[in-house]
Design an enzyme around this catalytic site. Sequence first.
Site: not given
Ligand SMILES: NC(=O)c1ccc[n+]([C@@H]2O[C@H](COP(=O)([O-])OP(=O)(O)OC[C@H]3O[C@@H](n4cnc5c(N)ncnc54)[C@H](O)[C@@H]3O)[C@@H](O)[C@H]2O)c1
Length: 429
Positions: A282
């Site tokens: 992030c």
């Molecule tokens: N990790 C955090 O602490 C956090 C906190 C707040 C916001 N975010 C935001 O949340 C969002 C997700 O982050 P995350 O950390 O969960 O990412 P992550 O990489 O852990 O998870 C994303 C998931 O999406 C899947 N994916 C990718 N393309 C896809 C598709 N076309 N269809 C279905 N699944 C698909 C991936 O395989 C993965 O399992 C991002 O925008 C991030 O900036 C993350």
Amino acid sequence: MSTKNKNLDEISLSFIRRTEERKLRIGIVGMGYVGLPLAKAFITAGFRVVGFDIDASKVSQLQAGQTYIKHIPSEQIQEMNATGLFSATTNFSGLEVVDAILICVPTPLNEHRDPDLSYVEATTKVIVKHLQVGQLIALESTTYPGTSEEIMLPVLESSGLSAGRDFAIAYSPEREDPGNPDFGTATIPKIVGANTKAESAMACAMYRAIVSDVVEVSDLKTAEAVKLTENIFRAVNIALVNELKIVYSEMGIDVWEVIKAADTKPFGFMAFYPGPGLGGHCIPIDPFYLTWKAKEFGLNTRFIELAGEINSKMPEHVIMQMLMAMNDKLGLAMKNTKVLVIGMAYKKNVDDMRESPSLELVEILKKRGAEVSYYDPFIPVTPLIREYPTLAGMRSIDWTAEALKKFDVALIATDHCQVDYELLSRICR
Ligand SMILES: NC(=O)c1ccc[n+]([C@@H]2O[C@H](COP(=O)([O-])OP(=O)(O)OC[C@H]3O[C@@H](n4cnc5c(N)ncnc54)[C@H](O)[C@@H]3O)[C@@H](O)[C@H]2O)c1
């Protein structure tokens, strides 16, 4: 906020009633750090949840009751499965039978450090194939203001259905802080933005079922801006304390003592702490989503860019400090020195090393000829990371006195609680 069409008003009432009766079926696209805890929260509240992911190995692990995220143990996945309310699949045709689709896919930067919305776009293109009248589509991924309206809406409306009339679209940013024992999905207030009253009412009702406090804002782009503002605030303040650390240390002042004392002021000060650089999915990334979007308006985001410049130079600064200490205290140069980096994750007590400054630290040390190993109880092997391909496959050493004795220098990059620092200090004596 306007009431665009009676049709969705009626749909909205039925959606809210189904939410109250726990009959709403939730689809979550992207079962990662954000999607999986969200699924757990809805299941705990009694909803039926389908988790969709393109990663077949994650789906198989979920089906087998195994975790791939440290702070969500396998037992919790097994409990989710045991409720009979949860299923995980790579088959996206199931999107047709859910009432709400929550999107939690990655939003990284590309190689030019511009927003990479390819995951959001790909997901939207899959959703439109299955879009149903009355569904709510809610984006949770962090992104720049305008994404829902300018990128997603045209694709969804290419179905012939219209947002605010036939289906609903909302934006509700995830505020998850992995590893934070004080706040979880249910206790962090949730921002919700939509462009009509009916769409907002649907999204607010759904999220109220899983969080203690829902904060409604006036539209999609305002909600998108809230999330970026929170992360820009962190990036800028971390840069400020990083700069103060460098200045104060030259003056012989301990920045940690300064921050601790300043933090006794009951108003007008919030403690941020210096470190070896920014990490995680992030804070190092999200501010640049606004930088990119601001250019469309002919504007520069000078604070964001300055913060990025200061924060990205911190690994180099840490190595210089280490070099000076090695020279002054041990009479050592970097070349051929055996260095142990402790902590590869981007922050303490998590198993996530995305954007971790430790990667940069290891790379710089290697370039300067050091023999580098690492220890991280949460990261046994380093995965392939696009910017650091040569670091893939490194293995954490075992934390034993014999192993530690082989090193000349230890650099604590991430202060995991689980590390036996006592053993390290005994070896150093
Ligand atoms: N990790 C955090 O602490 C956090 C906190 C707040 C916001 N975010 C935001 O949340 C969002 C997700 O982050 P995350 O950390 O969960 O990412 P992550 O990489 O852990 O998870 C994303 C998931 O999406 C899947 N994916 C990718 N393309 C896809 C598709 N076309 N269809 C279905 N699944 C698909 C991936 O395989 C993965 O399992 C991002 O925008 C991030 O900036 C993350």
